[in-house]
Scaffold this motif. Structure first.
Motif, PDB file in Angstrom:
ATOM      1  N   GLY A  57      -5.008  -8.397  10.077  1.00 45.06           N
ATOM      2  CA  GLY A  57      -5.442  -8.996  11.333  1.00 45.06           C
ATOM      3  C   GLY A  57      -6.951  -9.022  11.449  1.00 45.06           C
ATOM      4  O   GLY A  57      -7.545 -10.025  11.871  1.00 45.06           O
ATOM      5  N   ASP A  58      -7.592  -7.938  11.070  1.00 41.92           N
ATOM      6  CA  ASP A  58      -9.062  -7.867  11.137  1.00 41.92           C
ATOM      7  C   ASP A  58      -9.707  -8.865  10.182  1.00 41.92           C
ATOM      8  O   ASP A  58     -10.714  -9.507  10.515  1.00 41.92           O
ATOM      9  CB  ASP A  58      -9.533  -6.452  10.804  1.00 41.92           C
ATOM     10  N   ALA A  59      -9.144  -9.001   8.960  1.00 42.88           N
ATOM     11  CA  ALA A  59      -9.711  -9.915   7.972  1.00 42.88           C
ATOM     12  C   ALA A  59      -9.634 -11.359   8.453  1.00 42.88           C
ATOM     13  O   ALA A  59     -10.588 -12.141   8.311  1.00 42.88           O
ATOM     14  CB  ALA A  59      -8.990  -9.766   6.639  1.00 42.88           C
ATOM     15  N   MET A  60      -8.485 -11.723   9.030  1.00 37.80           N
ATOM     16  CA  MET A  60      -8.342 -13.090   9.528  1.00 37.80           C
ATOM     17  C   MET A  60      -9.223 -13.325  10.746  1.00 37.80           C
ATOM     18  O   MET A  60      -9.787 -14.414  10.917  1.00 37.80           O
ATOM     19  CB  MET A  60      -6.877 -13.366   9.874  1.00 37.80           C
ATOM     20  N   ALA A  61      -9.374 -12.321  11.605  1.00 35.22           N
ATOM     21  CA  ALA A  61     -10.243 -12.458  12.781  1.00 35.22           C
ATOM     22  C   ALA A  61     -11.689 -12.689  12.354  1.00 35.22           C
ATOM     23  O   ALA A  61     -12.402 -13.522  12.926  1.00 35.22           O
ATOM     24  CB  ALA A  61     -10.133 -11.214  13.653  1.00 35.22           C
ATOM     25  N   GLU A  62     -12.120 -11.969  11.325  1.00 39.25           N
ATOM     26  CA  GLU A  62     -13.478 -12.154  10.826  1.00 39.25           C
ATOM     27  C   GLU A  62     -13.645 -13.548  10.230  1.00 39.25           C
ATOM     28  O   GLU A  62     -14.684 -14.207  10.429  1.00 39.25           O
ATOM     29  CB  GLU A  62     -13.800 -11.084   9.785  1.00 39.25           C
ATOM     30  N   TYR A  63     -12.619 -14.026   9.535  1.00 39.52           N
ATOM     31  CA  TYR A  63     -12.701 -15.335   8.897  1.00 39.52           C
ATOM     32  C   TYR A  63     -12.859 -16.460   9.924  1.00 39.52           C
ATOM     33  O   TYR A  63     -13.625 -17.405   9.721  1.00 39.52           O
ATOM     34  CB  TYR A  63     -11.458 -15.567   8.043  1.00 39.52           C
TER      35      TYR A  63
END
Length: 257
Positions: A57-63
């Motif tokens: 979730g964090d990786a996609m939010a950053e993307y």
């Protein structure tokens, strides 16, 4: 083929190499990314594979430019997974055949996953594979998530198996790193076609003839020992069971969590 046929156990990296859960999740994430003006392709899919819900979730939010959004991205990803599993997730071609073949040859099998246990059970249940696994290790069962070796080591310990003579099936670089850190032989079955994994052997699918043939010839040294009969009386089962347990204890002692 360089894969050993005499293994202590086989551990499958989460449900990824076994269950088709990726296509629906990819469609949902692709729609979400487009809402924020971004594309979702194989590179972005790698941000989700074999990660915990929080990390994915964090990786996609950053993307998509929503870094620091708190628990919302993980909750969103969890909701997508629930929808995917509710819609049904079939077993990947060859999955049941491979696992059943290993079991028929006395090889202990397990699933080790970065996902919460209820998601793992739901995925395997939807695919009709849950009944095959007595040992399932999930995110709640180890102090550290992948790429730490903790999940693989915990699965081996629950199977009374040593990591070094055991094999792990991985579909991602994170899963490969975890199994390698545990000292296991690693079999790659990439969930993203074309992905190159640094493994002992890599296969496009579990249904490949070479992989099916390997599973059909696999055995475990403990099963072999348990089948030995005394040449004098042919009835030394209990003595042999003690020998086998001593072997298990000695090989596990160096890998206690």
């Amino acid at each position: 083929m360089s894969l050993p046929t005499n293994v202590d156990a086989v551990v499958f990296d989460r449900d990824g190499p076994l269950v088709e859960t990726g296509s629906g999740l990819s469609r949902a994430e692709s729609a979400r990314c487009r809402e924020h003006g971004h594309e979702f392709g194989d590179e972005q899919k790698q941000l989700l594979i074999a990660r915990t819900l929080e990390a994915g979730g964090d990786a996609m939010a950053e993307y998509v430019g929503l870094a620091g959004a708190g628990p919302t991205p993980a909750a969103h990803l969890a909701d997508l997974v629930r929808r995917e599993l509710k819609a049904g997730a079939p077993a990947l071609p060859g999955a049941r055949r491979i696992v059943e073949s290993l079991i028929d040859h006395g090889v202990p099998v397990a699933v080790a996953s970065n996902s919460p246990r209820h998601f793992v059970d739901a995925a395997l249940g939807s695919a009709g594979l849950l009944d095959l696994f007595d040992v399932i290790v999930s995110a709640e069962d180890a102090p550290r998530a992948r790429p730490s070796p903790d999940l693989c080591l915990a699965a081996c310990r629950l199977l009374d198996a040593a990591p070094e003579p055991s094999a792990a099936f991985a579909d991602s670089r994170t899963g490969v790193a975890s199994a390698q850190a545990a000292g296991m032989v690693v079999v790659g079955v990439p969930s993203v076609p074309g992905t190159v994994l640094d493994v002992h052997e890599s296969f496009a699918a579990l249904a490949g003839e070479a992989l099916v043939a390997w599973a059909a010839t696999c055995t475990t040294r403990f099963a072999m020992a348990e089948n030995i009969a005394c040449s004098d009386c042919g009835d030394c089962r209990y003595d042999l069971e003690d020998i086998v347990q001593d072997a298990r204890d000695s090989t596990l002692s160096a890998h206690a969590l």
